[in-house]
Every structure is written in C-alpha cells, then in structure tokens.
Scaffold this active site. Structure first.
Site, PDB file in Angstrom:
ATOM      1  N   ASP A  36       0.818  -1.212   0.000  1.00  0.00           N
ATOM      2  CA  ASP A  36       0.000   0.000   0.000  1.00  0.00           C
ATOM      3  C   ASP A  36       0.846   1.254   0.000  1.00  0.00           C
ATOM      4  O   ASP A  36       2.065   1.211  -0.125  1.00  0.00           O
ATOM      5  CB  ASP A  36      -1.043  -0.031   1.108  1.00  0.00           C
ATOM      6  CG  ASP A  36      -0.451  -0.323   2.452  1.00  0.00           C
ATOM      7  OD1 ASP A  36       0.585   0.279   2.775  1.00  0.00           O
ATOM      8  OD2 ASP A  36      -1.020  -1.182   3.163  1.00  0.00           O
ATOM      9  N   LYS A  58      -4.190   3.571  -0.639  1.00  0.00           N
ATOM     10  CA  LYS A  58      -5.014   4.756  -0.807  1.00  0.00           C
ATOM     11  C   LYS A  58      -4.142   5.846  -1.396  1.00  0.00           C
ATOM     12  O   LYS A  58      -3.040   6.084  -0.932  1.00  0.00           O
ATOM     13  CB  LYS A  58      -5.507   5.244   0.551  1.00  0.00           C
ATOM     14  CG  LYS A  58      -6.460   4.305   1.204  1.00  0.00           C
ATOM     15  CD  LYS A  58      -6.905   4.902   2.523  1.00  0.00           C
ATOM     16  CE  LYS A  58      -7.324   3.798   3.453  1.00  0.00           C
ATOM     17  NZ  LYS A  58      -6.980   3.976   4.823  1.00  0.00           N
ATOM     18  N   MET A 171      -1.463  10.017  12.956  1.00  0.00           N
ATOM     19  CA  MET A 171      -2.665  10.585  12.346  1.00  0.00           C
ATOM     20  C   MET A 171      -2.297  11.781  11.491  1.00  0.00           C
ATOM     21  O   MET A 171      -1.219  12.346  11.608  1.00  0.00           O
ATOM     22  CB  MET A 171      -3.648  11.033  13.419  1.00  0.00           C
ATOM     23  CG  MET A 171      -3.092  12.120  14.321  1.00  0.00           C
ATOM     24  SD  MET A 171      -4.337  12.909  15.309  1.00  0.00           S
ATOM     25  CE  MET A 171      -4.515  11.797  16.651  1.00  0.00           C
TER      26      MET A 171
HETATM   27  N1  SAH Z   1       1.911   0.379  10.606  1.00  0.00           N
HETATM   28  C1  SAH Z   1       2.472   1.720  10.523  1.00  0.00           C
HETATM   29  C2  SAH Z   1       1.454   2.802  10.827  1.00  0.00           C
HETATM   30  C3  SAH Z   1       0.286   2.874   9.863  1.00  0.00           C
HETATM   31  S1  SAH Z   1      -0.830   4.183  10.245  1.00  0.00           S
HETATM   32  C4  SAH Z   1       3.676   1.799  11.463  1.00  0.00           C
HETATM   33  O1  SAH Z   1       3.898   0.901  12.263  1.00  0.00           O
HETATM   34  O2  SAH Z   1       4.415   2.781  11.374  1.00  0.00           O
HETATM   35  C5  SAH Z   1      -0.259   5.471   9.198  1.00  0.00           C
HETATM   36  C6  SAH Z   1       0.350   6.608  10.014  1.00  0.00           C
HETATM   37  O3  SAH Z   1       1.677   6.255  10.385  1.00  0.00           O
HETATM   38  C7  SAH Z   1       0.522   7.897   9.227  1.00  0.00           C
HETATM   39  O4  SAH Z   1      -0.674   8.663   9.221  1.00  0.00           O
HETATM   40  C8  SAH Z   1       1.613   8.579  10.029  1.00  0.00           C
HETATM   41  O5  SAH Z   1       1.082   9.181  11.187  1.00  0.00           O
HETATM   42  C9  SAH Z   1       2.464   7.418  10.477  1.00  0.00           C
HETATM   43  N2  SAH Z   1       3.683   7.219   9.655  1.00  0.00           N
HETATM   44  C10 SAH Z   1       4.046   6.097   9.007  1.00  0.00           C
HETATM   45  N3  SAH Z   1       5.254   6.238   8.425  1.00  0.00           N
HETATM   46  C11 SAH Z   1       5.681   7.492   8.699  1.00  0.00           C
HETATM   47  C12 SAH Z   1       6.862   8.252   8.391  1.00  0.00           C
HETATM   48  N4  SAH Z   1       7.853   7.745   7.658  1.00  0.00           N
HETATM   49  N5  SAH Z   1       6.939   9.513   8.856  1.00  0.00           N
HETATM   50  C13 SAH Z   1       5.951  10.047   9.601  1.00  0.00           C
HETATM   51  N6  SAH Z   1       4.817   9.382   9.928  1.00  0.00           N
HETATM   52  C14 SAH Z   1       4.688   8.120   9.501  1.00  0.00           C
END
Ligand code: SAH
Length: 254
Positions: A36, A58, A171
C-alpha cells in the site's frame, strides 16, 4: 488447507536500510507482493521484476481498496500462489490493520507469519534526535491512533495526560484542533513541546517543533504533506542537542 503461505511483512518507516533481513528475504522470495501507499518507492524497487504486484494503497482523492477486500484478496492469492507477501509500512501490528488480515487468514485456514517492522514512532525518533524515553523526562511512551471507528468521539485524553510520558500520535494533521482542545482540557500544559515529523527517515523528512498551544499554526505550515507523525512530550527538547547529527546523516544516505 490452502497451499499458499502469507507473510505479513513490516516494511519499516521508509528508509530501505531499515528493512529487517527477514523482510528483505521475504520480498526477494515472493511470488506475489501486495502493498500500500506507505511503502516507499525505494523499497518497491527491491521486488524482483518477475514478481506479481497488487497496489491496494489509498492515494489522495482516488478510491482505495476496502480493508475487507484486501483481506479477501490475500485469501484468494493463497489459493493461487505459494509465497504471498503483504507489505505494510512500519509494523503490521501497529495501526497497520495487520490483525484484521491475520484473523481472516486464520478463519480461512491460510498459513501465515508476521514479520515485524520498525514502526514510525521508533524510526522517526531516531531520525529526529528525540529519545522516546529519557531518565528524568519520560518513563513511558504511548502510541495513539487518530482514527476513531464510526466517527465516535475519543474519551481517553485525561488518561493520556495522566501518564505523564511521551505521546506519539499516528494521524493526519486535520485533527490538530480536536487534539489540542482535548489535551488542554484534560490538563496538559500549554507549553508541552511537540514535534511534527513528515516522511521520517527519508530524505524528504521535515520537522516542525512547536508547543501544544500553537499546534494548529505548525500544522498549517505542513498542510498537504504526508505522512505525518506527532511526538509530544518533554523529550522533544532533546532534539536541540541530538537532532543535528541525526539529520546530517539522513541527508548523506545514498
Ligand atoms: N503500521 C504503521 C502505521 C500505519 S498508520 C507503522 O507501524 O508505522 C499510518 C500513520 O503512520 C501515518 O498517518 C503517520 O502518522 C504514520 N507514519 C508512518 N510512516 C511514517 C513516516 N515515515 N513519517 C511520519 N509518519 C509516519
């Protein structure tokens, strides 16, 4: 029992060097990869050209595949392929809905494994010079999602404030006003430091440091940028000393 074996693989926060050895092996040995939007181009480039791919991500303004449909796709693919890799940003079991996919696989007797990944909080902390816990400043770290199912209201603000530890919000910035109000009403100090981290661990990383009281102004400066992580707590102050070296190294990444 179907023949296919599904690996729910955490791809980490973006920097391909932060993939685990096991994640890389899964990608290289896959027959099909389902991924994704959070999975970076550099990581997608590691998928061998012969491997079938499904983009279920998305994209802004475009319809994405529903979670139920993604889970069902995995079950269908398990009937067709031997090694199915479901590649997810960060860690599959941290706000990645990996649990929902795993439950459907179990219900359909599909064999699977979960390969953990570095979650955004851990990756962003290292790449911005913000230790999530620190003696004398924070004894705990709480990972919080901004998404509430069925538009319900969040009632946990006072619990978060009482913890007194670091809070990390996964978020978008569109909920900044609600977040500021909720935390201030629950007794969080207006000066509480906040770091907004865009695209952490990548060369596009951008950081804005602000306070809880001024959250929306900082959010406005970053509007439209994704993904964004919010790190809140006294530990954010350490960035003044630790951030420079972390970010210099990030810029020199190949
Ligand atoms: N499974 C993922 C999270 C998915 S929810 C994890 O463990 O990181 C998606 C959210 O993750 C985004 O809205 C953002 O808040 C955060 N996110 C994921 N990767 C990011 C990155 N490289 N930098 C900043 N925020 C990140």
């Amino acid at each position: 029992m179907m023949n296919g074996f599904v690996s729910l693989v955490g791809a980490g926060p973006g920097d391909p060097d932060l993939l685990t050895v096991k994640a890389l092996r899964c990608i290289q040995q896959a027959d099909v990869v389902v991924y994704d939007r959070l999975v970076s181009e550099e990581i997608l480039a590691l998928i061998p050209a012969s491997v079938a791919r499904y983009d279920v991500g998305k994209r802004c303004g475009q319809p994405s595949m529903k979670q139920e449909a993604i889970s069902e796709l995995l079950v269908t693919l398990a009937g067709k392929y031997q090694r199915i890799v479901r590649l997810k940003g960060g860690d599959p079991y941290v706000f990645g809905r990996g649990g929902e996919e795993a439950l459907l696989l179990v219900a359909n007797s599909v064999l699977f494994e979960v390969v953990p990944g570095i979650t955004a909080a851990i990756g962003c902390a290292a790449a911005t010079g913000i230790p999530l816990t620190h003696r004398g400043l924070s004894r705990s770290v709480t990972l919080v999602t901004g998404h509430v199912q069925d538009g319900g209201e969040f009632h946990g603000w006072s619990g978060l404030v009482k913890s007194g530890g670091t809070l990390v919000f996964y978020m978008g910035l569109e909920r900044a006003t609600e977040l500021r109000r909720g935390l201030l009403q629950a007794g969080a100090p207006a000066h509480l430091p906040v770091a907004l981290v865009v695209a952490g661990t990548t060369r596009q990383q951008r950081v804005e440091v602000t306070s809880l009281a001024c959250l929306e102004q900082a959010a406005d400066m970053l509007s439209g940028l994704t993904p964004v992580l919010m790190i809140m707590g006294e530990v954010v102050q350490l960035r003044a000393e630790l951030g420079h070296m972390a970010e210099t190294l990030l810029q020199s990444v190949a």
